[in-house]
Design an enzyme around this catalytic site. Structure first.
Site, PDB file in Angstrom:
ATOM      1  N   CYS A 151      -7.103 -26.031 -34.023  1.00  0.00           N
ATOM      2  CA  CYS A 151      -6.547 -27.304 -33.578  1.00  0.00           C
ATOM      3  C   CYS A 151      -7.355 -27.838 -32.398  1.00  0.00           C
ATOM      4  O   CYS A 151      -8.189 -27.130 -31.822  1.00  0.00           O
ATOM      5  CB  CYS A 151      -5.088 -27.131 -33.166  1.00  0.00           C
ATOM      6  SG  CYS A 151      -4.888 -25.969 -31.794  1.00  0.00           S
ATOM      7  N   ASP A 171     -36.246 -57.557 -21.652  1.00  0.00           N
ATOM      8  CA  ASP A 171     -37.666 -57.835 -21.591  1.00  0.00           C
ATOM      9  C   ASP A 171     -37.977 -58.932 -22.605  1.00  0.00           C
ATOM     10  O   ASP A 171     -37.193 -59.178 -23.522  1.00  0.00           O
ATOM     11  CB  ASP A 171     -38.425 -56.546 -21.912  1.00  0.00           C
ATOM     12  CG  ASP A 171     -39.922 -56.753 -21.959  1.00  0.00           C
ATOM     13  OD1 ASP A 171     -40.453 -57.414 -21.059  1.00  0.00           O
ATOM     14  OD2 ASP A 171     -40.554 -56.252 -22.907  1.00  0.00           O
ATOM     15  N   ASP A 202     -38.502 -52.575 -24.963  1.00  0.00           N
ATOM     16  CA  ASP A 202     -39.203 -52.072 -26.151  1.00  0.00           C
ATOM     17  C   ASP A 202     -39.356 -50.559 -26.129  1.00  0.00           C
ATOM     18  O   ASP A 202     -39.955 -49.985 -27.034  1.00  0.00           O
ATOM     19  CB  ASP A 202     -40.573 -52.748 -26.304  1.00  0.00           C
ATOM     20  CG  ASP A 202     -41.519 -52.446 -25.154  1.00  0.00           C
ATOM     21  OD1 ASP A 202     -42.621 -52.997 -25.149  1.00  0.00           O
ATOM     22  OD2 ASP A 202     -41.153 -51.666 -24.263  1.00  0.00           O
ATOM     23  N   ASP A 243     -40.705 -50.144 -20.432  1.00  0.00           N
ATOM     24  CA  ASP A 243     -39.482 -50.454 -19.688  1.00  0.00           C
ATOM     25  C   ASP A 243     -38.643 -49.226 -19.379  1.00  0.00           C
ATOM     26  O   ASP A 243     -37.448 -49.343 -19.103  1.00  0.00           O
ATOM     27  CB  ASP A 243     -38.647 -51.460 -20.484  1.00  0.00           C
ATOM     28  CG  ASP A 243     -39.383 -52.775 -20.682  1.00  0.00           C
ATOM     29  OD1 ASP A 243     -39.931 -53.287 -19.695  1.00  0.00           O
ATOM     30  OD2 ASP A 243     -39.437 -53.269 -21.816  1.00  0.00           O
TER      31      ASP A 243
END
Length: 693
Positions: A12, A397, A587, A591
């Site tokens: 459980c 960006d 991207d 970044d």
């Protein structure tokens, strides 16, 4: 050091909490996380890690029947019915027969009838009683559902409610079976939704086609993938052509067409024909392995609701015990009806089990992760899925995120020279440059460059190139280059990246390149604004280009000519002023600092990028910006479903508890309000998997 296992044998969700709590008390373990919905155990160690056997021993200190397996990376499906389940079913049937005999056969001796009741009870309840007794003697996690059921049913026996005591335990154990089946079916349905593995690969060896494990493939091997089969690992097509279904990777319903020399990703399904593929990536490094690795790491990061439920369960049951004791003792002091209120307090104990909430809330988040994966969105944990609901600002960006990241020539403007000769000179000179804009110029025209006429080629960093074309001096570059070379010209007012051309120090015209905006970028901004979410564009591009894109998309704010650290600074300012979460969409390569700093980092089309996988909280499998909105919508649906499960459970249990206090509810109703409600809420959570977004 971190280890992860498949944990088998948990009865459980409260058992999962007990294991997690027990391991977290170990000084050598910094964090242990058990996810009952996915059947996984994650352990982070402070120092030296335990072996699987030693860790299993520690787990069995609280759950004796549990075992660990190391095949967690593949998230294998659970068996719907286990040996334990079949054994429990046999005991339920046998106990039911014994109960029927005791109830309907008229024995002359009362002790004979009681013996059948007792035998029926022990047959169905001995494992529950034994686990409760062990917990009491160890004085560890004693306030669990097993103790609740044991005290309630033994109490019923003590006051002479023999049939009800047996019936309640029968219903409880039957509910446990249905609950196990429902959870296993739910788990398997979710795994089926994200399962993109191929179990075998057809490999050519010495000219003979043999079936091998995809893990045994090596770079350079040639494999055959037939109609209906999944591509086992990344490669390049060397023969054949076919439509390939990549919906399991990207969430896109339309297949893509591939032929010779096309790159293909593992997980894609060949729809027609056959493909001969040369393996370019080992299975462990392939796209499908990266996705599965993301999926297996999702469950250790729990949402706030899951953490709340864990804390709630630890204090809830002791409080219920105290209230049941008050109900059993206080009212009879005034009424004298001791047996009546003892019976009501026993009902109170049965209905108070927290399993319905403890199971359904984590399962809702697990189903939400599966739903996101079906749509090509990998979320790295329930905590991030939960945080997505709080987003109030999205910063992104420009290049490669909301634009294609590939420049094309939009305008050709020659002066005092024919267009044909102008293009011919540009192609010849730019073909020798390695600059991305130069490559974009060459790719924009169908004509082959005549490089043999170019001599004395040189690149001028940050400005452009200089060369001789048929003996004439040619300059190609930006404004700074022409200023430096003392070429008179009138600066262009066009928007985009402008390359000027000068021949023998005389201005000869210019070309304009622009980065194409992705088709769904406008829809992204529109949908975010409709949800009351602000938008900010951060880019390293020049002011004119940035403002042009921002104007086309109707972005709220734009900042340009930024270095990576500048983007982080703007992100920190936004996070300081926003009451909710701030997301950054990039991207996944340049970044990374912003992806890490943001509350939620989105990597666009970044499954091929190790940076994206490492730093982003959410990986979008294709380049569709609108998936950001889909991720937010899925998160909000999951939060609503988890909240509704909690609300339904509390309302139903409160109602039955009130009925128990006033003597209206019977014990079998209390059992239905426990195990029946658990089953209902599990199915309610599973419905998320088929939700449309």
């Amino acid at each position: 050091m971190k280890q992860k296992y498949t944990i088998v044998g948990l009865d459980c969700a409260t058992c999962a909490l007990e294991v997690e709590d027990h391991l977290n008390k170990d000084q050598n373990i910094s964090k242990a996380s058990v996810d009952f919905a996915s059947g996984t155990l994650s352990v982070n160690y402070v120092g030296e890690s335990y072996s699987k056997e030693d860790l299993e021993k520690k787990v069995r200190e609280v759950e004796a029947e549990v075992s660990l397996k190391t095949d967690h990376a593949e998230m294998k499906k659970s068996s719907i019915l286990t040996k334990r389940t079949y054994g429990l079913l046999f005991r339920i049937v046998l106990a039911s027969v014994l109960l029927a005999i005791a109830r309907f056969v008229d024995f002359q001796a009362l002790w004979f009838t009681l013996a059948f009741y007792a035998l029926a009870y022990v047959t169905v309840a001995y494992d529950v009683l034994w686990e409760a007794l062990k917990n009491v003697f160890r004085w560890k996690d004693i306030f669990d559902e097993k103790l609740l059921m044991s005290v309630a049913t033994l109490g019923a026996f003590a006051i002479g409610e023999y049939p009800e005591a047996v019936l309640v335990m029968l219903l409880y154990q039957l509910g446990e079976i249905f609950e196990e089946i429902a959870v296993n079916r739910s788990r398997n349905a979710i795994l089926s939704a994200i399962d993109m593995r191929s179990n075998v690969a057809n490999k050519f060896k010495d000219g003979v086609l043999t079936q091998v494990d995809p893990k045994d493939l090596e770079v350079g091997d040639v494999i055959l993938v037939k109609t209906g089969e999944a591509i086992p690992t990344d490669g390049v097509v060397i023969d054949g052509q076919s439509a390939v279904d990549v919906s399991s990777l990207t969430g896109e319903p339309l297949p893509i067409f591939v032929k010779k020399d096309a790159n293909v990703l593992s997980g894609g399904v060949v729809k027609n024909g056959a493909l001969y593929i040369r393996v370019t990536t080992l299975y462990k490094d392939s796209t499908v392995s990266k996705i599965l690795d993301l999926m297996t790491n999702q469950t250790e990061n729990k949402a706030r609701a899951e953490k709340f439920i864990s804390r709630f369960a630890k204090v809830y049951t002791p409080i219920v015990f105290a209230l049941a004791l008050i109900l059993a003792v206080v009212p009879p002091l005034f009424t004298g009806e001791w047996l009546v209120y003892l019976y009501r307090s026993l009902i109170f104990l049965v209905v108070s089990c927290p399993c319905a909430i403890v199971i359904s809330v984590p399962l809702a988040f697990f189903a939400g992760l599966g739903l996101a994966s079906k749509h090509g969105i990998i979320v790295k944990g329930s905590n991030y899925l939960d945080r997505l609901s709080d987003i109030r600002s999205v910063m992104f960006d420009k290049t490669g995120t909301i634009t294609q990241g590939t420049f094309v020539v939009e305008k050709v403007k020659p002066e005092n020279i024919s267009t044909e000769e102008f293009i011919r000179i540009i192609l010849a000179v730019e073909s020798l440059s390695s600059h991305p804009l130069a490559k974009a110029v060459v790719a924009s025209f169908p004509d082959a460059p005549e490089t043999s006429w170019v001599t004395d080629f040189s690149e001028i960093p940050g400005m452009g190139v200089k060369a001789k074309y048929r003996g004439q001096e040619v300059l190609l570059g930006n404004d700074a280059l022409l200023y430096a070379e003392n070429v008179y010209f009138i600066p262009s007012t066009d928007i985009g990246s402008i390359i000027h051309v000068a021949i023998n120090k005389k201005y000869s015209g210019y070309i304009v390149l622009n980065d194409e905006i992705k088709k769904n970028s406008r829809n992204l901004i529109t949908e975010l604004r409709r949800r009351g979410i602000s938008t900010v564009m951060l880019t390293g591009d020049y002011k004119e280009n940035a403002e042009y894109v921002a104007y086309q998309l109707n972005v709220d704010q734009t900042y340009y000519q930024l270095l990576p650290q500048d983007k982080v600074a703007h992100l920190e300012l936004e996070m300081a002023k926003q009451p909710g979460a701030v997301a950054f969409v990039g991207d996944g390569v340049n970044d990374a600092p912003s992806l890490v700093k943001a509350d939620i980092g989105f990597a666009m089309g970044g499954i091929g990028s190790d940076v994206a996988i490492e730093h982003a909280a959410v990986v979008i499998m294709n380049d569709d910006p609108l998936k950001v909105v889909d991720a937010i919508d899925i998160a909000q649906k999951v939060r609503r479903r988890a909240s509704s499960n909690i609300a339904i459970a509390l309302i139903v249990k409160s109602a039955v508890l009130a009925l128990a206090v006033f003597g209206i509810a019977h014990m079998w109703i209390a059992v239905l309000a426990d195990v029946g409600l658990s089953l209902l809420l599990v199915l309610n959570s599973l419905r998320l998997l088929w939700k449309k977004i």
